[in-house]
Enzyme design. Structure first.
Site, PDB file in Angstrom:
ATOM      1  N   THR A 193      47.125  35.724  34.872  1.00  0.00           N
ATOM      2  CA  THR A 193      47.220  34.786  35.999  1.00  0.00           C
ATOM      3  C   THR A 193      47.073  33.351  35.500  1.00  0.00           C
ATOM      4  O   THR A 193      47.869  32.467  35.848  1.00  0.00           O
ATOM      5  CB  THR A 193      46.151  35.106  37.060  1.00  0.00           C
TER       6      THR A 193
ATOM      7  N   GLN B 122      50.828  37.741  49.464  1.00  0.00           N
ATOM      8  CA  GLN B 122      51.205  38.680  48.399  1.00  0.00           C
ATOM      9  C   GLN B 122      52.626  39.214  48.585  1.00  0.00           C
ATOM     10  O   GLN B 122      53.323  39.489  47.604  1.00  0.00           O
ATOM     11  CB  GLN B 122      50.197  39.842  48.378  1.00  0.00           C
TER      12      GLN B 122
ATOM     13  N   LYS C 104      54.871  36.442  47.142  1.00  0.00           N
ATOM     14  CA  LYS C 104      54.581  36.306  45.715  1.00  0.00           C
ATOM     15  C   LYS C 104      55.199  37.455  44.933  1.00  0.00           C
ATOM     16  O   LYS C 104      55.896  37.258  43.931  1.00  0.00           O
ATOM     17  CB  LYS C 104      53.055  36.319  45.520  1.00  0.00           C
TER      18      LYS C 104
ATOM     19  N   LYS D 102      51.068  46.487  46.847  1.00  0.00           N
ATOM     20  CA  LYS D 102      50.443  46.010  45.602  1.00  0.00           C
ATOM     21  C   LYS D 102      49.669  44.742  45.908  1.00  0.00           C
ATOM     22  O   LYS D 102      50.189  43.813  46.544  1.00  0.00           O
ATOM     23  CB  LYS D 102      51.529  45.699  44.552  1.00  0.00           C
TER      24      LYS D 102
ATOM     25  N   SER E 276      50.604  43.065  36.288  1.00  0.00           N
ATOM     26  CA  SER E 276      50.192  44.354  36.863  1.00  0.00           C
ATOM     27  C   SER E 276      51.393  45.285  36.973  1.00  0.00           C
ATOM     28  O   SER E 276      51.299  46.487  36.688  1.00  0.00           O
ATOM     29  CB  SER E 276      49.597  44.152  38.266  1.00  0.00           C
TER      30      SER E 276
ATOM     31  N   GLY F 120      42.323  43.758  40.705  1.00  0.00           N
ATOM     32  CA  GLY F 120      41.161  42.908  40.944  1.00  0.00           C
ATOM     33  C   GLY F 120      41.500  41.633  41.690  1.00  0.00           C
ATOM     34  O   GLY F 120      42.663  41.297  41.921  1.00  0.00           O
ATOM     35  N   ASP F 121      40.478  40.937  42.097  1.00  0.00           N
ATOM     36  CA  ASP F 121      40.553  39.592  42.672  1.00  0.00           C
ATOM     37  C   ASP F 121      39.126  39.053  42.552  1.00  0.00           C
ATOM     38  O   ASP F 121      38.378  39.513  41.675  1.00  0.00           O
ATOM     39  CB  ASP F 121      41.054  39.645  44.138  1.00  0.00           C
TER      40      ASP F 121
ATOM     41  N   ASN G 288      37.979  34.618  36.098  1.00  0.00           N
ATOM     42  CA  ASN G 288      39.093  35.127  35.287  1.00  0.00           C
ATOM     43  C   ASN G 288      40.249  34.129  35.235  1.00  0.00           C
ATOM     44  O   ASN G 288      40.762  33.813  34.159  1.00  0.00           O
ATOM     45  CB  ASN G 288      39.564  36.474  35.853  1.00  0.00           C
TER      46      ASN G 288
ATOM     47  N   LYS H  32      46.552  43.687  50.351  1.00  0.00           N
ATOM     48  CA  LYS H  32      45.280  43.137  49.845  1.00  0.00           C
ATOM     49  C   LYS H  32      44.151  43.947  50.454  1.00  0.00           C
ATOM     50  O   LYS H  32      44.302  44.531  51.518  1.00  0.00           O
ATOM     51  CB  LYS H  32      45.126  41.664  50.261  1.00  0.00           C
TER      52      LYS H  32
HETATM   53  P1  NDP Z   1      36.532  35.556  39.790  1.00  0.00           P
HETATM   54  O1  NDP Z   1      35.630  36.345  40.647  1.00  0.00           O
HETATM   55  O2  NDP Z   1      36.730  35.944  38.381  1.00  0.00           O
HETATM   56  O3  NDP Z   1      36.109  34.012  39.799  1.00  0.00           O
HETATM   57  C1  NDP Z   1      36.045  33.304  40.986  1.00  0.00           C
HETATM   58  C2  NDP Z   1      35.593  31.892  40.684  1.00  0.00           C
HETATM   59  O4  NDP Z   1      35.792  31.101  41.845  1.00  0.00           O
HETATM   60  C3  NDP Z   1      34.117  31.793  40.340  1.00  0.00           C
HETATM   61  O5  NDP Z   1      33.905  30.726  39.485  1.00  0.00           O
HETATM   62  C4  NDP Z   1      33.491  31.544  41.709  1.00  0.00           C
HETATM   63  O6  NDP Z   1      32.246  30.867  41.659  1.00  0.00           O
HETATM   64  C5  NDP Z   1      34.533  30.658  42.345  1.00  0.00           C
HETATM   65  N1  NDP Z   1      34.480  30.865  43.810  1.00  0.00           N
HETATM   66  C6  NDP Z   1      34.773  32.006  44.469  1.00  0.00           C
HETATM   67  N2  NDP Z   1      34.578  31.873  45.795  1.00  0.00           N
HETATM   68  C7  NDP Z   1      34.139  30.616  45.959  1.00  0.00           C
HETATM   69  C8  NDP Z   1      33.765  29.866  47.080  1.00  0.00           C
HETATM   70  N3  NDP Z   1      33.795  30.394  48.326  1.00  0.00           N
HETATM   71  N4  NDP Z   1      33.374  28.583  46.876  1.00  0.00           N
HETATM   72  C9  NDP Z   1      33.354  28.058  45.617  1.00  0.00           C
HETATM   73  N5  NDP Z   1      33.690  28.724  44.509  1.00  0.00           N
HETATM   74  C10 NDP Z   1      34.084  29.978  44.673  1.00  0.00           C
HETATM   75  O7  NDP Z   1      37.949  35.537  40.567  1.00  0.00           O
HETATM   76  P2  NDP Z   1      39.386  35.210  39.990  1.00  0.00           P
HETATM   77  O8  NDP Z   1      39.309  34.197  38.918  1.00  0.00           O
HETATM   78  O9  NDP Z   1      40.073  36.487  39.724  1.00  0.00           O
HETATM   79  O10 NDP Z   1      40.091  34.566  41.282  1.00  0.00           O
HETATM   80  C11 NDP Z   1      40.114  33.172  41.521  1.00  0.00           C
HETATM   81  C12 NDP Z   1      41.229  32.854  42.487  1.00  0.00           C
HETATM   82  O11 NDP Z   1      42.481  33.263  41.928  1.00  0.00           O
HETATM   83  C13 NDP Z   1      41.159  33.558  43.837  1.00  0.00           C
HETATM   84  O12 NDP Z   1      41.682  32.706  44.823  1.00  0.00           O
HETATM   85  C14 NDP Z   1      42.094  34.740  43.666  1.00  0.00           C
HETATM   86  O13 NDP Z   1      42.593  35.203  44.902  1.00  0.00           O
HETATM   87  C15 NDP Z   1      43.183  34.104  42.830  1.00  0.00           C
HETATM   88  N6  NDP Z   1      44.027  35.003  42.062  1.00  0.00           N
HETATM   89  C16 NDP Z   1      43.502  35.912  41.200  1.00  0.00           C
HETATM   90  C17 NDP Z   1      44.322  36.724  40.463  1.00  0.00           C
HETATM   91  C18 NDP Z   1      43.796  37.681  39.443  1.00  0.00           C
HETATM   92  O14 NDP Z   1      44.614  38.305  38.760  1.00  0.00           O
HETATM   93  N7  NDP Z   1      42.490  37.810  39.268  1.00  0.00           N
HETATM   94  C19 NDP Z   1      45.786  36.691  40.626  1.00  0.00           C
HETATM   95  C20 NDP Z   1      46.251  35.631  41.502  1.00  0.00           C
HETATM   96  C21 NDP Z   1      45.385  34.847  42.195  1.00  0.00           C
HETATM   97  P3  NDP Z   1      30.904  31.639  42.081  1.00  0.00           P
HETATM   98  O15 NDP Z   1      30.581  32.523  40.945  1.00  0.00           O
HETATM   99  O16 NDP Z   1      29.919  30.556  42.318  1.00  0.00           O
HETATM  100  O17 NDP Z   1      31.235  32.402  43.348  1.00  0.00           O
HETATM  101  O1  2IT Z   2      46.258  37.541  44.180  1.00  0.00           O
HETATM  102  C1  2IT Z   2      46.772  38.276  43.316  1.00  0.00           C
HETATM  103  O2  2IT Z   2      47.968  38.224  43.026  1.00  0.00           O
HETATM  104  C2  2IT Z   2      45.891  39.214  42.609  1.00  0.00           C
HETATM  105  N1  2IT Z   2      44.696  39.227  42.848  1.00  0.00           N
HETATM  106  C3  2IT Z   2      46.466  40.175  41.622  1.00  0.00           C
HETATM  107  C4  2IT Z   2      47.049  41.371  42.320  1.00  0.00           C
HETATM  108  C5  2IT Z   2      47.512  42.487  41.429  1.00  0.00           C
HETATM  109  O3  2IT Z   2      47.879  43.524  42.011  1.00  0.00           O
HETATM  110  O4  2IT Z   2      47.525  42.367  40.207  1.00  0.00           O
END
Ligand code: NDP
Ligand code: 2IT
Length: 492
Positions: free
Chosen positions: A256, A157, A160, A136, A424, A211-212, A287, A172
């Site tokens: 998240t 992961q 976590k 997952k 999830s 997603g991520d 997100n 992943k």
């Molecule tokens: P999104 O794609 O929705 O948003 C990512 C955000 O981070 C954007 O604002 C983006 O800006 C910025 N960003 C991404 N890469 C970079 C970079 N290299 N340098 C600067 N800014 C950056 O992703 P999420 O919100 O889903 O994910 C954000 C973080 O949370 C990640 O680390 C992800 O692994 C983690 N995460 C996500 C989960 C989920 O359920 N979605 C669960 C647990 C952790 P820009 O548009 O300029 O790229």
């Molecule tokens: O980093 C993370 O925990 C996620 N992107 C969510 C993973 C998931 O399976 O919901």
């Protein structure tokens, strides 16, 4: 017995010249001293001697994958005390086994852009550990993606997912595909081509992506549609983060960010404090950032800044959540557009460092290694009392050390951002029972899971002589759950 206790410590000085890049073309040829490079400035760390040996071997076997080395190192640094106390867990190469993915798939993804030009990308799925349940973990579409990033994320992961207490293994995946500037049709075609290979590795009992970065409900829809079309089965539980009309769970979108705020709230309670009246800074504007801001505001905080890779917006009146959602979720524009539309309270700072803004609570929610030692020192100097990592590994190792030394309540990502994957798993439960739960019920389940994770990390840290160290608590508690299950299965 392999590991003989935490008493014997080997000190290792990891020399890093600020921002130096590891750039070997042939990883096996890499000079040894360069293999020690991790992002984040000079760092003096101590690790159990035998763990150090295992770590050196992992570096050799996974040369050039610096983010993976960093994630492994952080976990191994925590494990000396547990292996001393539970020597049975140290037997039969459990460390070496846990650090080696069960399966790694790398594949070609070919698609045509809107001009008819052929595009070639690389797809990944690292199925790291299935001791506790089906693989997952999310899918990341970002140009920086390579094996080292997917492996660090898959490794994180494992622990976590174990911390959630739910039956999910660790994985992943993703691609170096860059969705920025691509049309909806292009992204859909990419998703379809990506799934044309990935589908054979998935299944509700085998591997369940979500997603991520760069992958949200829209992309999950295109991926699910293609999976359904190839397999001729409506297998709802094969992906999570689905739309609400076709098998998705209420609260998954928010989970998240909400979960990270719940976790920080628990840390604040330990300090006799709360979010009420606090000033927060959140990085990113995707997100995780959006729903971190939403919940922090619901709990009485004022969030004054968020960012993207172009810079940050500072809004002295507090971020206007409706406007932020309109710009990021509906119009899919850059964060600079927020300041343009907001008026006089907000300004956009191109290329600005969001961690320079004074705050009580910092919630890094963008990407790995986005908050370094200098940023941490600045935050501490500005009076920051708590950090909640919404992103995966956003703080560099020297930054983590600065926060811990300064007594900042530091919610490490694998604990603080576990609410996404936990919800999830709740989505999988709903799919399996062909049911759907209310928002209130699902949110309460999430809140309870985050309270439990906090308590587990807090009590584990205390038990192992490091009260308040959530990094140690999370690593040890997650490790024990996975290691015990692996032991039960014998040598597989
Ligand atoms: P999104 O794609 O929705 O948003 C990512 C955000 O981070 C954007 O604002 C983006 O800006 C910025 N960003 C991404 N890469 C970079 C970079 N290299 N340098 C600067 N800014 C950056 O992703 P999420 O919100 O889903 O994910 C954000 C973080 O949370 C990640 O680390 C992800 O692994 C983690 N995460 C996500 C989960 C989920 O359920 N979605 C669960 C647990 C952790 P820009 O548009 O300029 O790229
Ligand atoms: O980093 C993370 O925990 C996620 N992107 C969510 C993973 C998931 O399976 O919901």
């Amino acid at each position: 017995m392999l590991y003989r206790g935490a008493g014997r410590q080997a000190s290792l000085h990891i020399a890093i010249s600020g921002g130096a890049e590891y750039d070997s073309q042939d990883p096996h040829e890499a000079p040894r001293e360069r293999l020690h490079q991790l992002p984040g400035g000079d760092l003096l760390v101590a690790m159990d001697e035998r763990l150090e040996e295992a770590y050196q071997d992992i570096i050799r076997r996974n040369a050039g994958e610096i983010e993976f080395h960093q994630a492994v190192r952080e976990v191994l640094e925590s494990l000396g005390p547990v292996l001393a106390k539970r020597p049975e867990l140290a037997e039969r190469k459990i460390i070496e086994r846990i650090c080696e993915p069960e399966r790694q798939v790398i594949f070609r993804v070919v698609w045509q852009d809107d001009t008819g030009e052929v595009q070639v990308n690389r797809g990944f799925r690292v199925q790291f550990n299935s001791a506790l349940g089906p693989y997952k973990g999310g899918l990341r579409f970002h140009p920086s993606v390579y094996l080292g990033i997917i492996k660090f994320l898959g490794f994180e992961q494992i622990f976590k997912n174990a911390l959630t207490g739910l039956p999910i293994g660790g994985a992943k995946g993703g691609s170096d595909f860059d969705p920025k500037g691509r049309s909806d049709d292009e992204i859909m075609r990419f998703c379809q081509s990506f799934m044309l290979e990935l589908y054979r590795h998935l299944g509700e009992y085998r591997d369940v992506p979500a997603g991520d970065i760069g992958v949200g409900t829209r992309e999950i829809g295109w991926l699910f549609g293609q999976y359904k079309r190839i397999t001729n089965q409506y297998e709802s539980g094969v992906l999570t983060g689905k739309g609400l009309g076709w098998g998705g769970s209420l609260v998954r979108k928010e989970a998240t960010g909400y979960g990270a705020v719940y976790f920080v709230n628990e840390m604040l309670k330990v300090r006799g404090d709360s979010f009420e009246g606090k000033t927060c800074v959140v990085s990113g504007s995707g997100n995780v950032a959006i729903y971190t801001i939403e919940k922090a505001c619901q709990l009485g905080a004022r969030v004054v800044a968020c960012s993207d890779s172009d810079g940050y917006v500072y809004d002295e009146a507090g971020i206007d959540l409706d406007l932020l959602k309109q710009i990021k979720e509906v119009e899919r524009r850059r964060i600079s557009a927020y300041a343009e539309r907001r008026g006089s309270t907000a300004r956009f700072v191109p290329g600005g460092n969001v961690w320079e803004i004074p705050c009580d609570i910092a919630m890094p929610s963008a990407t790995q290694n986005e908050l370094n030692g200098r940023d941490a020192a600045k935050l501490v100097k500005n009076g920051c009392i708590a950090v909640g990592e919404g992103a995966n590994m956003p703080t560099t190792p020297d930054g983590v050390r600065i926060f811990l030394d300064a007594g900042v309540s530091f919610g490490v990502g694998k604990a603080a951002n576990a609410g996404g994957v936990a919800t999830s798993a709740l989505e999988m439960q709903q799919n399996a029972s062909r049911d759907s739960w209310t928002f209130e019920y699902t949110e309460e389940r999430l809140a309870q899971i985050m309270r439990d994770i906090h308590r587990t990390c807090y009590e584990t840290a205390k038990e192992y002589g490091a009260p308040g160290n959530y990094v140690l608590g999370a690593n040890i508690a997650g490790f024990i759950r996975v290691a015990e299950a692996m032991e039960a299965f014998g040598l597989i």
